[in-house]
Design a protein around this motif. Structure first.
Motif, PDB file in Angstrom:
ATOM      1  N   ASP A   1      -6.585  -4.305  11.920  1.00 35.16           N
ATOM      2  CA  ASP A   1      -5.397  -4.724  12.654  1.00 35.16           C
ATOM      3  C   ASP A   1      -4.489  -3.506  12.814  1.00 35.16           C
ATOM      4  N   THR A   2      -4.356  -3.011  14.045  1.00 32.29           N
ATOM      5  CA  THR A   2      -3.610  -1.781  14.291  1.00 32.29           C
ATOM      6  C   THR A   2      -2.143  -1.912  13.921  1.00 32.29           C
ATOM      7  N   GLU A   3      -1.527  -3.037  14.212  1.00 32.55           N
ATOM      8  CA  GLU A   3      -0.100  -3.216  13.949  1.00 32.55           C
ATOM      9  C   GLU A   3       0.176  -3.293  12.451  1.00 32.55           C
ATOM     10  N   ARG A   4      -0.639  -4.065  11.711  1.00 30.91           N
ATOM     11  CA  ARG A   4      -0.417  -4.229  10.275  1.00 30.91           C
ATOM     12  C   ARG A   4      -1.104  -3.142   9.463  1.00 30.91           C
ATOM     13  N   GLN A   5      -2.018  -2.397  10.085  1.00 34.49           N
ATOM     14  CA  GLN A   5      -2.753  -1.295   9.447  1.00 34.49           C
ATOM     15  C   GLN A   5      -3.523  -1.774   8.213  1.00 34.49           C
ATOM     16  N   VAL A   6      -4.169  -2.939   8.373  1.00 39.73           N
ATOM     17  CA  VAL A   6      -5.024  -3.487   7.314  1.00 39.73           C
ATOM     18  C   VAL A   6      -6.223  -4.163   7.972  1.00 39.73           C
ATOM     19  N   LEU A   7      -7.271  -4.419   7.184  1.00 38.06           N
ATOM     20  CA  LEU A   7      -8.398  -5.200   7.667  1.00 38.06           C
ATOM     21  C   LEU A   7      -8.077  -6.683   7.549  1.00 38.06           C
ATOM     22  N   THR A   8      -8.392  -7.440   8.593  1.00 37.33           N
ATOM     23  CA  THR A   8      -8.148  -8.873   8.571  1.00 37.33           C
ATOM     24  C   THR A   8      -9.456  -9.624   8.805  1.00 37.33           C
ATOM     25  N   ASP A   9      -9.533 -10.828   8.275  1.00 35.78           N
ATOM     26  CA  ASP A   9     -10.725 -11.661   8.416  1.00 35.78           C
ATOM     27  C   ASP A   9     -10.706 -12.317   9.801  1.00 35.78           C
ATOM     28  N   ILE A  10     -11.736 -12.017  10.611  1.00 38.27           N
ATOM     29  CA  ILE A  10     -11.812 -12.570  11.975  1.00 38.27           C
ATOM     30  C   ILE A  10     -13.044 -13.464  12.116  1.00 38.27           C
ATOM     31  N   SER A  11     -13.550 -13.991  10.998  1.00 38.26           N
ATOM     32  CA  SER A  11     -14.769 -14.805  11.060  1.00 38.26           C
ATOM     33  C   SER A  11     -14.628 -15.967  12.040  1.00 38.26           C
ATOM     34  N   ASP A  12     -13.447 -16.578  12.083  1.00 31.32           N
ATOM     35  CA  ASP A  12     -13.241 -17.706  12.981  1.00 31.32           C
ATOM     36  C   ASP A  12     -13.070 -17.274  14.442  1.00 31.32           C
TER      37      ASP A  12
ATOM     38  N   ARG B   1      -8.535   4.995   5.876  1.00 28.44           N
ATOM     39  CA  ARG B   1      -8.450   4.474   4.511  1.00 28.44           C
ATOM     40  C   ARG B   1      -8.933   3.019   4.445  1.00 28.44           C
ATOM     41  N   ALA B   2      -8.465   2.187   5.376  1.00 30.50           N
ATOM     42  CA  ALA B   2      -8.819   0.764   5.341  1.00 30.50           C
ATOM     43  C   ALA B   2     -10.325   0.574   5.515  1.00 30.50           C
ATOM     44  N   ILE B   3     -10.895   1.213   6.523  1.00 31.00           N
ATOM     45  CA  ILE B   3     -12.325   1.035   6.788  1.00 31.00           C
ATOM     46  C   ILE B   3     -13.171   1.756   5.751  1.00 31.00           C
ATOM     47  N   GLY B   4     -12.751   2.971   5.366  1.00 27.51           N
ATOM     48  CA  GLY B   4     -13.511   3.730   4.380  1.00 27.51           C
ATOM     49  C   GLY B   4     -13.578   3.042   3.030  1.00 27.51           C
ATOM     50  N   GLN B   5     -12.460   2.547   2.532  1.00 23.94           N
ATOM     51  CA  GLN B   5     -12.464   1.869   1.237  1.00 23.94           C
ATOM     52  C   GLN B   5     -13.284   0.590   1.288  1.00 23.94           C
ATOM     53  N   SER B   6     -13.273  -0.096   2.414  1.00 22.34           N
ATOM     54  CA  SER B   6     -14.086  -1.304   2.541  1.00 22.34           C
ATOM     55  C   SER B   6     -15.572  -0.959   2.528  1.00 22.34           C
TER      56      SER B   6
END
Length: 553
Positions: free
Chosen positions: A419-430, A353-358
């Protein structure tokens, strides 16, 4: 849980197929059907996606609702089928036992498995109508049974051999059963030329038919059947022992009727096991293959109710209490296994869901780092569905493995990772530079050989990889995703697209990894080959994304 899910697994490709072709085309034109899958004939699956899309548009929650209704109806029809032979209580037990099973739990969470459940719905309906036709001598019921059975066979071929059960049900005499089931017999006979016309051969499976004739397949098949109870119960040995105890109780009480039921049981066993044999080479019948056993699970539920009924007839009060308690314990153990499956599906659905919706909503300034490796047919399918979702802008860049960051032509404005633990996409640009540095630190250059051959005539890909290293696994990776592969194997598939670029990755169990060069199959030739051997890439300098076309051997 299911109603909160999104498109998953094979859903995008099936939905795209349903939107691109008319139903008459994928039911009766080989090229139209094989655009989805060339080795199995399940056009009813595409039709159900088409119907749901026509009714609900691109709202997956209603697709899942349809799925749950079908599964519930399967439990009810199983109850209706069992009631004349088991009585009310044990018929209810049969239906509930079925609904508690792990194969059903998996089917409730995956739309792509609905051809099994929809096929079961129409198969059970066909058996009910067949019984009514024999009992009442009704032509209309006989014709309706044939129609329902035809739909079941077009949903999934596993239901076809089970049509023999209509001729073996303990009602009427054999002449009445034969006459009333002529429409079912006609479907079984007509299915053969239809399948041959649509697929070009009769035997299905993920691998070429010739590979299934090898004697080496028999031992893995026997092993898989021996391990099959693990798909159904948390404590399979205890559960199988409990069912055996019920069977012995029924046999001692009614030896002659049980003996007369032997042909029915043998036909059932043959019909259930025969469709499983082609699955042994690929994808196998190990963990995660519960969907292939949904017909077997329905049969187990039916037999559990029937055996429970027979074991308690004309018995003392103690037996009449002990048998329901035994079935209750079996049900609890069954549900424990099902909850384990549901938990696995919950984690998987969150990632999809997280990756597909993104992929469906974000723009080209974003890069999604999917280092967990969703399959490329899913991610590319979501990208192809963007216009149907109302988004015609360029999609985000998808990085299926850190290796594709080497030589990335257009660095993204921001990078997201799951993020597997939070089950959401997180910004890792830094973090992208530090992640690349950590990935490079685990790189090794090792000797590797890679062989691919696509056989146009067989419509199959053959491969073999080798390295001196042990304790690791191979995967085919492209920019959109990952596909784990054994060291040697074969798979039926459509011809690869010209220029399709991929690498072979070796992932060590110790944590390091190695990559072959980017390569693609030659675009022409009856036998399109890749033969490469050498040291894997070290990426001492910034790599390149150019794809090598290795000269055929």
């Amino acid at each position: 849980m299911a109603l909160d899910s999104w498109w998953c697994c094979d859903d995008p490709q099936i939905l795209l197929h349903a939107l691109r072709f008319e139903p008459l085309s994928y039911f009766f034109e080989p090229a139209a059907w094989q655009a989805l899958i060339p080795y199995s004939l399940t056009p009813w699956l595409s039709l159900t996606y088409d119907l749901d899309h026509g009714l609900f548009g691109m709202r997956p929650e209603y697709f899942y609702l349809h799925n749950l209704v079908v599964i519930g109806l399967c439990g009810w029809l199983l109850y209706m089928l069992a009631r004349p032979w088991t009585g009310q209580f044990y018929a209810i037990t049969t239906g509930l036992f079925f609904l508690l099973g792990a194969p059903v739990a998996l089917a409730s969470q995956q739309l792509m498995v609905r051809h099994y459940s929809e096929g079961m719905l129409f198969f059970l309906l066909a058996m009910l109508l067949s019984r009514h036709a024999v009992q009442q001598q009704r032509l209309l019921s006989s014709l309706a049974a044939g129609l329902a059975f035809a739909i079941a066979a077009s949903a999934k071929e596993i239901w076809l051999p089970l049509g023999l059960l209509a001729f073996l049900m303990p009602i009427g005499n054999w002449r009445e059963r034969l006459r009333c089931n002529l429409p079912i017999l006609a479907v079984m006979l007509l299915y053969v030329p239809w399948r041959y016309y649509m697929l070009g051969e009769l035997l299905g499976g993920y691998t070429p038919a010739a590979s299934l004739q090898a004697e080496s397949r028999l031992l893995p098949f026997a092993t898989a059947l021996q391990q099959a109870p693990e798909h159904f119960w948390q404590h399979p040995a205890i559960a199988a022992g409990a069912l055996l105890l019920l069977a012995l109780g029924a046999i001692f009480k009614y030896p002659r009727p049980c003996l007369r039921a032997l042909p029915w049981l043998l036909a059932l066993l043959t019909g259930l096991l025969a469709p499983l044999y082609p699955l042994i080479p690929t994808p196998g019948l190990g963990p995660g293959s519960e969907r292939y056993f949904i017909a077997s699970w329905a049969a187990i539920a039916f037999l559990a109710g029937l055996l429970g009924f027979l074991a308690t007839q004309d018995r003392g009060r103690l037996v009449r209490i002990a048998v329901p308690l035994l079935l209750l314990a079996l049900g609890v153990d069954t549900w424990q296994r099902a909850t384990h499956i549901l938990e696995q599906q919950r984690e998987q659905q969150a990632r999809y869901r997280a990756i597909g919706q993104s992929l469906a909503t974000l723009d080209a300034d974003t890069a999604l780092l999917d280092d967990a490796g969703l399959p490329s047919w899913y991610t590319q399918g979501i990208i192809d569905l963007r216009p149907a979702m109302g988004n015609r802008a360029a999609p985000p860049q998808l990085i299926g493995d850190m290796v594709w960051l080497e030589g990335l032509p257009h660095p993204a404005r921001r990078y997201l990772s799951y993020d597997t633990e939070r089950q959401v996409l997180t910004d890792i640009s830094d973090e992208i530079d530090s992640r690349r540095k950590a990935w490079r630190a685990k790189l090794r250059s090792i000797p590797m050989s890679i062989h691919f051959q696509y056989d146009e005539q067989a419509g199959a890909m053959f491969w073999q990889f080798s390295t001196k290293e042990t304790g690791g696994s191979f995967a085919l990776i492209d920019k959109n995703g990952t596909m784990p592969l054994p060291e040697q194997g074969q798979l039926r598939m459509l011809p690869p697209k010209p220029g399709a670029c991929f690498r072979i990755r070796f992932q060590s169990h110790e944590g390091w990894h190695a990559y072959g060069p980017p390569m693609s199959l030659p675009s022409t030739g009856e036998h399109r080959n890749i033969d490469w051997q050498g040291d894997t890439e070290s990426f001492q300098t910034r790599g390149t994304s150019n794809c090598l076309q290795v000269t055929p051997s």
